[in-house]
Write a protein that holds these residues in place. Structure first.
Motif, PDB file in Angstrom:
ATOM      1  N   ASP A   8      60.887  14.611  22.679  1.00 10.94           N
ATOM      2  CA  ASP A   8      59.889  15.684  22.581  1.00 10.94           C
ATOM      3  C   ASP A   8      60.601  17.000  22.264  1.00 10.94           C
ATOM      4  O   ASP A   8      60.625  17.926  23.060  1.00 10.94           O
ATOM      5  CB  ASP A   8      59.103  15.795  23.891  1.00 10.94           C
ATOM      6  CG  ASP A   8      57.982  16.823  23.795  1.00 10.94           C
ATOM      7  OD1 ASP A   8      57.505  17.070  22.668  1.00 10.94           O
ATOM      8  OD2 ASP A   8      57.606  17.389  24.839  1.00 10.94           O
ATOM      9  N   ARG A  13      56.400  20.863  18.226  1.00  9.45           N
ATOM     10  CA  ARG A  13      55.274  21.703  18.652  1.00  9.45           C
ATOM     11  C   ARG A  13      55.099  22.934  17.761  1.00  9.45           C
ATOM     12  O   ARG A  13      54.414  23.881  18.131  1.00  9.45           O
ATOM     13  CB  ARG A  13      55.478  22.126  20.109  1.00  9.45           C
ATOM     14  CG  ARG A  13      55.434  20.949  21.076  1.00  9.45           C
ATOM     15  CD  ARG A  13      55.534  21.388  22.527  1.00  9.45           C
ATOM     16  NE  ARG A  13      56.842  21.961  22.844  1.00  9.45           N
ATOM     17  CZ  ARG A  13      57.922  21.237  23.133  1.00  9.45           C
ATOM     18  NH1 ARG A  13      57.845  19.907  23.129  1.00  9.45           N
ATOM     19  NH2 ARG A  13      59.070  21.820  23.428  1.00  9.45           N
ATOM     20  N   ASP A  18      50.129  19.413  13.872  1.00 15.72           N
ATOM     21  CA  ASP A  18      49.047  18.504  14.240  1.00 15.72           C
ATOM     22  C   ASP A  18      48.021  18.426  13.110  1.00 15.72           C
ATOM     23  O   ASP A  18      47.531  17.332  12.772  1.00 15.72           O
ATOM     24  CB  ASP A  18      48.373  18.963  15.535  1.00 15.72           C
ATOM     25  CG  ASP A  18      49.248  18.733  16.764  1.00 15.72           C
ATOM     26  OD1 ASP A  18      50.208  17.944  16.643  1.00 15.72           O
ATOM     27  OD2 ASP A  18      48.961  19.320  17.819  1.00 15.72           O
TER      28      ASP A  18
END
Length: 398
Positions: A8, A13, A18
């Motif tokens: 991760d 992020r 996304d």
């Protein structure tokens, strides 16, 4: 490392990712992270560039991105690559491919929907690792995870064939080994040694780009030593010899001792003799600024001290010269080059006639100012008074 998933990492992020992976239907296996981002994440290294492979054709990629409100730039669409910009995050999106023909410099590709086929055309096993954007599942068809764990740079398939497809892979093999490698892959080393002359077919710009990256890799000293011994440089930069490698080793030691970051142009200057710098810079088609720096890096350090050298040659140039000469550049680190606090107008105001005398006297003032350690304006004014008086006296006596 078998069975591992993508860590991760912070890059996962980044804004817009996304939306991007959703637009390319990653949920149904149509998009996967590939290459450096996967490799470096598994090694715990920072990730810069992001590459996403997809089974959608380039025109479908553009259409899907547009429907999702994501900007796309057709940077290499003929070869299947579209640059996606999602909420400021830049990602290279490339359609799965297979090679139709190669000539050692260029490849003709056809688009594919076969993930293993796409992986098979990549150079090294550690660069052919794919990861599901949602689950992090790693896809590895050629033992890349095992090679990554062993810090082994290994060609996919027959090294001789992979080099024949793209000759630049010779330099990439050594660059990746200098960055990631531990024990070198014997089959890859043998093939690169045997086919070193293939490098002559490449553009000098491509050679320079790989070489300059290699020179600053963590394992550059050992790898450059090996490459010189194996004759890898001889076809393209024959000026690099054992003496140059010895200078290269000394420079790396000096950089580390002074806590100065490795620099590719400075390190190239160590590898080639001063009299060859101009020819090497031209052959590698370096920028004019880099050619000038390469030539000047071995210009000597004089006897005025590092700050004087920094003033005359510029801080970057002075650091180069000091490190290459075995001097200490630390006084220059964080130092700001001062400006002589007086100009020709002030000398004319003191009675000096306009013309060559002004320039000559200004140089004399500057030399004394440098020799005294760059004193403040008050002291410079006194130096100027003295030098103008001497110039006026010399004119009267001439």
């Amino acid at each position: 490392m078998a069975g591992m998933t993508l860590p991760d990492a912070a890059w996962r992020r980044r804004p817009g990712l996304d939306r991007l992976t959703a637009a390319l239907d990653a949920a149904h296996g149509h998009a996967r992270w590939v290459g450096g981002a996967v490799r470096d994440s598994l090694l715990g290294l920072p990730v810069a560039d992001l590459d996403l492979a997809t089974s959608f054709a380039p025109e479908d990629v553009v259409r899907r991105l547009a429907a999702a409100g994501i900007r796309s730039v057709p940077t290499g669409i003929a070869h299947g690559t579209v640059t996606a910009i999602a909420d400021g995050t830049v990602v290279e999106v490339t359609t799965l491919r297979r090679d139709v023909s190669t000539d050692g410099r260029h490849a003709v590709v056809a688009f594919s929907d076969d993930w293993r086929e796409d992986a098979a055309r990549r150079d090294f096993t550690m660069n052919a690792l794919y990861a599901d954007p949602l689950t992090g599942e790693i896809f590895d068809w050629f033992g890349g995870l095992q090679d990554l764990a062993a810090r082994r740079v290994r060609f996919i398939g027959d090294p001789y064939r992979r080099i024949a497809e793209d000759h630049l892979r010779i330099l990439r093999f050594f660059r990746f080994h200098a960055r990631f490698g531990d024990a070198i892959d014997d089959a890859g080393l043998a093939a690169c040694t045997a086919r070193a002359n293939d490098l002559m077919a490449l553009s000098r710009e491509r050679i320079a780009a790989e070489l300059l990256k290699l020179l600053v890799a963590p394992g550059a000293v050992a790898v450059v030593t090996l490459m010189e011994a194996r004759g890898i440089f001889r076809p393209v930069v024959p000026e690099i010899d054992a003496d140059g490698v010895a200078r290269f080793k000394d420079l790396a030691v000096s950089e580390a001792a002074a806590h100065v970051a490795a620099d590719s142009i400075r390190r190239l200057a160590a590898l080639v003799a001063p009299e060859a710098a101009e020819a090497v810079g031209a052959r590698l088609k370096l920028s004019n600024a880099d050619r000038k720096r390469l030539i000047q890096a071995t210009g000597g350090i004089g006897d005025e001290g590092p700050l004087a050298l920094g003033y005359r040659a510029g801080i970057e140039g002075a650091v180069d010269r000091l490190l290459l000469a075995g001097g200490d550049p630390r006084p220059l680190l964080g130092w700001e080059r001062p400006t002589l606090p007086i100009g020709g107008g002030a000398l004319v105001a003191r009675g000096l006639g306009k013309g060559p005398d002004v320039a000559r006297t200004l140089r004399a003032i500057e030399d004394r100012w440098i020799a005294e350690g760059f004193p403040a304006a008050g002291r410079v004014a006194a130096i100027a008074d003295d030098e103008v008086a001497q110039a006026l006296l010399a004119r009267r006596n001439s």
